[in-house]
Scaffold this motif. Structure first.
Motif, PDB file in Angstrom:
ATOM      1  N   ASP A  86       4.164   2.526  -2.151  1.00 26.48           N
ATOM      2  CA  ASP A  86       3.724   2.195  -0.791  1.00 26.48           C
ATOM      3  C   ASP A  86       2.770   0.995  -0.811  1.00 26.48           C
ATOM      4  OD1 ASP A  86       5.063   4.493   0.066  1.00 26.48           O
ATOM      5  OD2 ASP A  86       3.289   5.757  -0.266  1.00 26.48           O
ATOM      6  N   ASN A  87       2.828   0.187   0.221  1.00 32.19           N
ATOM      7  CA  ASN A  87       1.834  -0.872   0.474  1.00 32.19           C
ATOM      8  C   ASN A  87       1.585  -1.783  -0.725  1.00 32.19           C
ATOM      9  OD1 ASN A  87       1.437   0.411   3.019  1.00 32.19           O
ATOM     10  ND2 ASN A  87       0.071   1.882   2.022  1.00 32.19           N
ATOM     11  N   GLY A  88       2.647  -2.147  -1.415  1.00 32.14           N
ATOM     12  CA  GLY A  88       2.498  -3.102  -2.514  1.00 32.14           C
ATOM     13  C   GLY A  88       1.968  -2.503  -3.802  1.00 32.14           C
ATOM     14  N   GLY A  89       1.717  -1.202  -3.830  1.00 30.38           N
ATOM     15  CA  GLY A  89       1.203  -0.566  -5.050  1.00 30.38           C
ATOM     16  C   GLY A  89       2.283   0.233  -5.763  1.00 30.38           C
ATOM     17  N   PHE A  90       1.868   0.911  -6.832  1.00 30.10           N
ATOM     18  CA  PHE A  90       2.819   1.719  -7.600  1.00 30.10           C
ATOM     19  C   PHE A  90       2.970   3.136  -7.033  1.00 30.10           C
ATOM     20  CE2 PHE A  90       1.679  -1.462 -10.837  1.00 30.10           C
ATOM     21  CZ  PHE A  90       2.924  -1.767 -11.361  1.00 30.10           C
ATOM     22  N   ILE A 100       4.996   7.611  -8.976  1.00 29.23           N
ATOM     23  CA  ILE A 100       4.631   6.268  -9.436  1.00 29.23           C
ATOM     24  C   ILE A 100       5.931   5.520  -9.680  1.00 29.23           C
ATOM     25  CG2 ILE A 100       3.475   4.971 -11.265  1.00 29.23           C
ATOM     26  CD1 ILE A 100       1.738   7.550 -11.678  1.00 29.23           C
ATOM     27  N   LEU A 101       6.113   4.386  -8.972  1.00 34.36           N
ATOM     28  CA  LEU A 101       7.416   3.706  -8.966  1.00 34.36           C
ATOM     29  C   LEU A 101       7.267   2.237  -9.353  1.00 34.36           C
ATOM     30  CD1 LEU A 101       8.632   5.139  -5.515  1.00 34.36           C
ATOM     31  CD2 LEU A 101       9.069   6.095  -7.798  1.00 34.36           C
ATOM     32  N   PRO A 195       9.973   4.267  -0.152  1.00 31.51           N
ATOM     33  CA  PRO A 195       8.950   3.284   0.232  1.00 31.51           C
ATOM     34  C   PRO A 195       9.619   2.078   0.907  1.00 31.51           C
ATOM     35  CG  PRO A 195       8.606   4.009  -2.027  1.00 31.51           C
ATOM     36  CD  PRO A 195       9.916   4.580  -1.589  1.00 31.51           C
ATOM     37  N   ALA A 196       8.907   1.433   1.820  1.00 34.61           N
ATOM     38  CA  ALA A 196       9.477   0.330   2.613  1.00 34.61           C
ATOM     39  C   ALA A 196      10.085  -0.746   1.719  1.00 34.61           C
ATOM     40  CB  ALA A 196       8.392  -0.269   3.512  1.00 34.61           C
ATOM     41  N   VAL A 197       9.457  -1.006   0.573  1.00 38.00           N
ATOM     42  CA  VAL A 197       9.927  -2.071  -0.303  1.00 38.00           C
ATOM     43  C   VAL A 197      11.314  -1.752  -0.886  1.00 38.00           C
ATOM     44  CG1 VAL A 197       8.772  -1.161  -2.374  1.00 38.00           C
ATOM     45  CG2 VAL A 197       9.176  -3.616  -2.183  1.00 38.00           C
ATOM     46  N   LEU A 198      11.703  -0.471  -0.850  1.00 43.17           N
ATOM     47  CA  LEU A 198      13.011  -0.066  -1.372  1.00 43.17           C
ATOM     48  C   LEU A 198      13.997   0.271  -0.252  1.00 43.17           C
ATOM     49  CD1 LEU A 198      11.932   2.256  -4.361  1.00 43.17           C
ATOM     50  CD2 LEU A 198      12.726  -0.123  -4.481  1.00 43.17           C
TER      51      LEU A 198
END
Ligand SMILES: [Zn+2]
Length: 436
Positions: A86-90, A100-101, A195-198
């Protein structure tokens, strides 16, 4: 100012030297470097850290569990991996727990959103309760094998991926699941909420590492090999260097993070070195972990996941039949066939095979005639034939055609317990035995 001839010459020499220094390693050399980076000593360092009493048994959401998460994120940052939480983190947060991704992007734009997920849960049971511990409860359950070993293997795998000459075609998601011991919560959460990034990615395959720290007798258990066609053969190929004994278990139970993926119809394979007396007890501790055993297991997993991620063919469809295939189904398929009585000339090779719809390229030997060329060549019941004279097989009819067309001397490759063996078989042997 234009360069003089002299400087031009020296520049040329410098360029040549730079080219020689940067001479690209061959793919095999890169793979060897990737394998060499997977080290028992590194695995030991990770397991010893995660299974330290300071982490209080890593219960999901507890301070020890969160401290273990901090340790893993620091290791990923050191490796320079790309966060995918989330939010640019792991972290992918859910309640007080955190998956943890990390993402290794794919290289093929056409396959760049087909995610190959490689996961290991990092939580354990803390001090244990009557429902999650075989006791004694109230003591720290360090979970060195369950599953600090899988986390260590996955961190070593993430490091090894950095040594590859190019990224695999499909992206890899390196996932450390939380809350596994509370009911596979982290992996279920990931499958529900990405997560949004995925957001643009969809998992097409997954691999689960759970308890890989007790390799005994080179015996590695493999679950889920029937969730797609051809996965046993893919394991055989990936095992070429590690050369472990692979024990394929067809049962699928909801006891680890492979299960939510299989329930979601995503082909999934789990690697596991087997249960033991210290399972879910405070005595599952580091001194009992076979650190050198983590090396070949992780190297096999590296070869397996890179082969899956790099396969240019469309991703493998999920095979629904895997849900109903059991150990009994397996016994039925591999059951020896009765000797057939033939009235005509004696068959040339002396084996009978049975096709396997899930592994058509590897017919199972279900009959070996005593004293036949195949018997003398060392072929055993239960072997799977995978090549004749080095040529892979399409299916059982193709094997029969190749045997019919072969000369009297053949080399036959068999898969025996996940290891590939080459046997020399001589159909003319009987002629040589005629004595004057
Ligand atoms: Zn467990």
């Amino acid at each position: 100012m234009a360069p003089t001839n002299r400087t031009r010459l020296s520049q040329t020499l410098m360029v040549l030297a730079a080219v020689a220094a940067a001479m690209p390693l061959s793919a095999a050399e890169h793979m060897a470097a990737a394998h060499a980076s997977i080290q028992a000593a590194d695995a030991s360092r990770h397991v010893n850290a995660l299974a330290d009493d300071a982490f209080e048994g890593r219960e999901g959401g507890s301070r020890g569990g969160r401290a273990a998460g901090t340790y893993i994120v620091a290791a990923l940052e050191k490796l320079g991996l790309q966060p995918a939480g989330d939010n640019g983190g792991f972290y992918q947060n859910f309640g007080a727990m955190r998956n943890i991704l990390a993402l290794v992007p794919g290289s093929d734009p056409a396959l760049a959103h087909e995610l190959v997920v490689v996961g290991a849960h990092y939580d354990h049971v803390g001090y244990g309760t009557a429902s999650n511990s075989y006791g004694p409860t109230g003591y720290i359950h360090n979970g060195a094998d369950d599953n600090a070993s899988g986390v260590a293997g996955l961190l070593e795998l993430a490091e090894a991926l950095g040594h590859l000459p190019s990224r695999p075609r499909r992206p890899l998601l390196i996932a450390f699941w939380d809350g596994e011991e509370k009911g596979l919560l982290g992996s279920y959460h990931f499958l529900r909420v990405r997560p949004a990034v995925l957001a643009a990615y969809a998992p097409v395959f997954s691999v689960n590492l759970d308890m890989i720290g007790r390799l005994r007798g080179e015996r590695l258990e493999v679950y889920g090999s029937r969730t797609a066609a051809g996965l046993r053969m893919a394991c055989l190929e990936a095992n070429a260097r590690a050369n472990l004994e692979l024990v394929f278990d067809w049962e699928i139970t909801d006891d680890s993070d492979h299960y939510p993926f299989i329930a979601a119809k995503i082909p999934t394979v789990m690697f596991h070195t087997g249960l033991h007396d210290q399972y879910h007890r405070p005595s599952d501790d580091t001194h009992l972990v076979n650190f050198s055993g983590i090396e070949p297991v992780t190297r096999l997993v590296l070869d397996f996941v890179t082969a899956i991620a790099d396969d240019p063919r469309p991703s493998r469809p999920f095979r629904g039949q895997c849900r109903t295939e059991s150990a009994a189904t397996r016994r039925g398929l591999e059951m020896p066939a009765a000797e057939t009585v033939t009235s005509g000339p004696r068959p040339r090779w002396g084996i009978g095979t049975r096709g396997d719809a899930c592994e058509p390229e590897a017919p199972i030997v279900v009959r070996v005639t005593t004293g036949s060329p195949m018997a003398k060549g060392g072929v055993l019941l239960g072997d799977r034939i995978v090549a004749i004279d080095g040529m892979p097989l399409a299916d059982q009819p193709d094997m029969l055609a190749k045997l019919a067309a072969a000369g009297d001397h053949i080399e036959i490759d068999v898969d025996r317990k996940g290891r590939r063996l080459r046997l020399a078989v001589n159909a003319g042997a009987t002629a040589l035995e005629i004595s004057p």
